[in-house]
Design a protein around this motif. Structure first.
Motif, mmCIF file in Angstrom:
data_model
loop_
_atom_site.group_PDB
_atom_site.id
_atom_site.type_symbol
_atom_site.label_atom_id
_atom_site.label_comp_id
_atom_site.label_asym_id
_atom_site.label_seq_id
_atom_site.Cartn_x
_atom_site.Cartn_y
_atom_site.Cartn_z
ATOM 1 N N VAL A 102 0.847 -1.197 0.000
ATOM 2 C CA VAL A 102 0.000 0.000 0.000
ATOM 3 C C VAL A 102 0.881 1.245 0.000
ATOM 4 O O VAL A 102 0.664 2.181 -0.784
ATOM 5 N N LYS A 103 1.892 1.258 0.864
ATOM 6 C CA LYS A 103 2.801 2.405 0.944
ATOM 7 C C LYS A 103 3.497 2.635 -0.403
ATOM 8 O O LYS A 103 3.580 3.776 -0.882
ATOM 9 N N GLU A 104 3.963 1.563 -1.022
ATOM 10 C CA GLU A 104 4.644 1.678 -2.314
ATOM 11 C C GLU A 104 3.701 2.242 -3.385
ATOM 12 O O GLU A 104 4.087 3.116 -4.165
ATOM 13 N N ALA A 105 2.475 1.754 -3.412
ATOM 14 C CA ALA A 105 1.504 2.248 -4.396
ATOM 15 C C ALA A 105 1.206 3.725 -4.184
ATOM 16 O O ALA A 105 1.127 4.495 -5.146
ATOM 17 N N LEU A 106 1.052 4.124 -2.935
ATOM 18 C CA LEU A 106 0.760 5.535 -2.652
ATOM 19 C C LEU A 106 1.953 6.436 -2.944
ATOM 20 O O LEU A 106 1.783 7.574 -3.383
ATOM 21 N N GLU A 107 3.153 5.931 -2.714
ATOM 22 C CA GLU A 107 4.343 6.735 -3.015
ATOM 23 C C GLU A 107 4.486 6.981 -4.511
ATOM 24 O O GLU A 107 5.050 7.986 -4.918
ATOM 25 N N LYS A 108 3.943 6.080 -5.331
ATOM 26 C CA LYS A 108 3.993 6.278 -6.782
ATOM 27 C C LYS A 108 3.036 7.376 -7.234
ATOM 28 O O LYS A 108 3.360 8.144 -8.131
ATOM 29 N N VAL A 109 1.857 7.435 -6.637
ATOM 30 C CA VAL A 109 0.859 8.418 -7.096
ATOM 31 C C VAL A 109 0.965 9.761 -6.384
ATOM 32 O O VAL A 109 0.590 10.785 -6.952
#
Length: 131
Positions: A102-109
């Motif tokens: 989740v953290k990785e996905a949010l850091e991308k957007v």
């Protein structure tokens, strides 16, 4: 201290704390946040249904003492034992990888916007909704 003053003080404290907690908090600073979290949690459910219960448990353990601070995600450093490997948590908490996804996905957007404590809360909310 008079009971009336105590009640007034309690009202002020609750009002101040409540002002920071609201649905769609990231709608302006990271509009994709809630959809990204939901997407990752759906993938986690398909991959391993138990992981959602584990994420809900994260939220409970993170917020149980002194409020929600995402301290469960702390790794060891040379000078400090992180909570991940603390005796109370080792072999107890699971699904760190889901929270990391989740953290990785949010850091991308929206890099650097969503706090780790909010990630745990948002993932837990979606875990409850999806289960």
């Amino acid at each position: 201290m008079s009971p009336l003053f105590s009640l007034f003080l309690l009202h002020i404290i609750v009002s101040a704390a409540g002002a920071q907690l609201r649905p769609h908090y990231y709608s302006e600073s990271c509009p994709e946040a809630e959809a990204e979290v939901r997407h990752v949690m759906k993938k986690a459910l398909i991959r391993e249904p138990r992981s959602l219960a584990s994420v809900m448990r994260f939220q409970f353990h993170d917020c149980f003492v002194n409020g929600c601070d995402a301290s469960l995600l702390l790794d060891d450093t040379p000078t400090m034992l992180g909570e991940k490997l603390a005796l109370a948590n080792i072999n107890s908490l699971r699904s760190y990888e889901v929270v990391d996804e989740v953290k990785e996905a949010l850091e991308k957007v929206c890099p650097g916007i969503v706090s780790c404590a909010d990630i745990i809360i948002m993932a837990s909310k979606d875990a409850v909704a999806l289960v």
